[in-house]
Design an enzyme around this catalytic site. Sequence first.
Site, PDB file in Angstrom:
ATOM      1  N   TYR A  91       0.862  -1.184   0.000  1.00 43.61           N
ATOM      2  CA  TYR A  91       0.000   0.000   0.000  1.00 43.61           C
ATOM      3  C   TYR A  91       0.899   1.233   0.000  1.00 43.61           C
ATOM      4  CZ  TYR A  91      -3.996   2.929   1.543  1.00 43.61           C
ATOM      5  OH  TYR A  91      -4.982   3.879   1.653  1.00 43.61           O
ATOM      6  N   LYS A 106      -0.984  -1.070  -4.174  1.00 38.87           N
ATOM      7  CA  LYS A 106      -2.162  -0.218  -4.078  1.00 38.87           C
ATOM      8  C   LYS A 106      -1.656   1.200  -4.287  1.00 38.87           C
ATOM      9  CE  LYS A 106      -5.993   1.291  -1.123  1.00 38.87           C
ATOM     10  NZ  LYS A 106      -6.623   1.211   0.218  1.00 38.87           N
TER      11      LYS A 106
END
Length: 304
Positions: A136, A164
């Site tokens: 992420y 992400k």
Amino acid sequence: MSIQWEGVMPAVTTKFTDTDELDLKMFEKNINAQLEAGVHGIVLGGTLGEASTLLDEEKRILTKTTVNLVNSRVPVLVNVAEQSTKAAIATAQKAEDDGAQALMMLPPMRYKSGDKETVEYFKAVANNTSLPIMIYNNPVDYKVEVSLDMFEELLKCDNIEAVKESTRDISNVTRIKNRFGDRLKIMTGVDTLALESLLMGADGWIAGLVCAFPAETVAIYELQKAGRIKEAIDIYRWFLPLLELDINPKLVQNIKLAEVYTKIGTENVRAPRLPLHGEERKQVLKIIEKSLGNRPKLPDYKNL
């Protein structure tokens, strides 16, 4: 073990009762709504899931419950957001034991790790689990950026497979594709840049407002994938005022209020968060009510 990094994967909210216990009945209702709409995965314990407020046992209950509900129809991902490498490894291993199919990993919490520390942190977890990992990358909110050079090192771990992408820089999709091709799958993580990112080559969307509007979210993804861009844009333009509720410090409260209006959630949040009130609440309600008043009729997006 590997998964398909594509499609819409909701970062689901955690449902609480009025007495601050896990509300598994409402949680199940929301998960079933996501599956009915055609989502491609479920992400547990992210920012929207109020991960920092959850007890370890609650995280495990949510994982086991979701794995049973989903019953292998889509992958279940568990977020790893810990303060130490030791704790992150333990979280990853528990998620694997509880049936999760993949992990989403944030950099270390609280301590702002340097580049080498960040890389070593991710690699340590990757080397202690067989689960595929999505990094992420959200320097706006978490103050640590994973650069392309850092990903070059991280991709030496076979099970680090996806990012992400939440840098807010739309051109980063192209940079990643130019550097890594399909070796690093891209899941856009910013609702207000989602369609733009998909059109530039992102493989999927880790979504927020999908929690309240699953069908509209999946329709946008499926339409753009089928080349029906104008239809996707039309829905996206209707959706944008709602999507902007996700890029706000009160995103959890905003989205939970929207879930109330679509009858698949409650407003209950865990302290120190409190439900919206006063003028702030009125403004969010105005956006929700206006959007529901001109909610678009969706095409048969499941059969494109």
